[in-house]
Design an enzyme around this catalytic site. Structure first.
Site: not given
Length: 266
Positions: A45-46, A122-123
């Site tokens: 995901d990174g 994501n955030e």
């Protein structure tokens, strides 16, 4: 079709990258790192977060698809042994486009007319450069609370399974255009109070954080860490832009949640 590849840069990911590049060019696709129509992310995901930020100026024209070379990711559909099948699908199949909501973060500065705006997949988190973060939380122009604690995290629905979940936030299906504000170690006693629960905000809401103590903040935008000085306020809204994923087969969100957090063998 033009394509690009983002690798995690470990041995396996780099080998798969070279194989995918060779296969796709053999099928007549054009390798173009500047204006790709599809970006293949090989890693975790990174790795896809890096690819997203690299091509965030092309969100309307670029779709992403991922091969995970580690643990199952929320953005990576395919396993390494399925790479040839994926390449054939990219070359010969009309893919379905799935869109996920994004977070727009705007930092306004004191005594300056300019501001800085970012997109997060994501955030975004905010922490004080001092010991305790003290900010006023405003929702749609109305004061909601004065927060004191370690920090705050605003996440997207797809990012709700990441840091937000570790903070006790809810998991939100990415078909819902929303954002979620979660607390980090808030101070709650007889003198200071916060709501003490995550807030799920719909896409027509705006959240503004205004510093009460200290104008310097450490902000994260996904994997990026940024120190902002002389901050007047930080604004969060659900972005108008959306990230596009290329789907060649079903990839149910709740199955990903189950396989990641429960047990794929049960």
């Amino acid at each position: 079709m033009k394509f690009a590849i983002q690798s995690r840069n470990d041995q396996l990911s780099n080998r798969l990258m070279e194989e995918a590049k060779g296969y796709l060019t053999d099928f007549g696709l054009v390798f173009d790192e500047d204006e790709p129509e599809i970006v293949l992310s090989i890693g975790g995901d990174g790795t896809l977060l890096h690819a997203f930020h690299k091509y965030q100026h092309r969100l309307q024209d670029t779709a992403f698809v991922g091969i995970h070379t580690g643990h199952l990711g929320f953005y990576a559909d395919w396993k390494p042994e399925e790479m040839e099948k994926l390449v054939i699908s990219i070359a010969r199949t009309e893919y379905e486009v799935i869109e996920y909501p994004l977070l727009e973060v705007t930092i306004n500065y004191r005594n300056l007319e300019k501001s800085a705006t970012y997109l997060a997949l994501n955030e975004s988190t905010i922490k004080s450069s001092e010991v305790t973060l003290v900010v006023d939380v405003e929702l749609n122009g109305e004061h909601f609370e004065r927060f004191r604690g370690d920090g705050l995290c605003m996440s997207t629905p797809s990012g709700s399974t990441a840091y937000n979940k570790a903070l006790g936030g809810a998991i939100i299906h990415p078909s819902l255009p929303a954002m979620q504000l979660a607390e980090m170690a808030s101070i709650n006693n007889r003198v200071f109070r916060t709501v003490g629960a995550p807030l799920v905000l719909p896409n027509h809401h705006k959240c503004v954080l205004t510093p009460v103590k200290g104008p310097d903040f450490m902000l994260t935008i996904d994997h990026l860490q940024l120190l902002h000085k002389d901050v007047k306020s930080v604004e969060y809204v659900v972005a108008q832009e959306r990230v596009r994923f290329a789907r060649f087969r079903p990839f149910p969100f709740w199955k990903r949640v189950h396989d990641s957090f429960i047990d794929s063998d049960i």
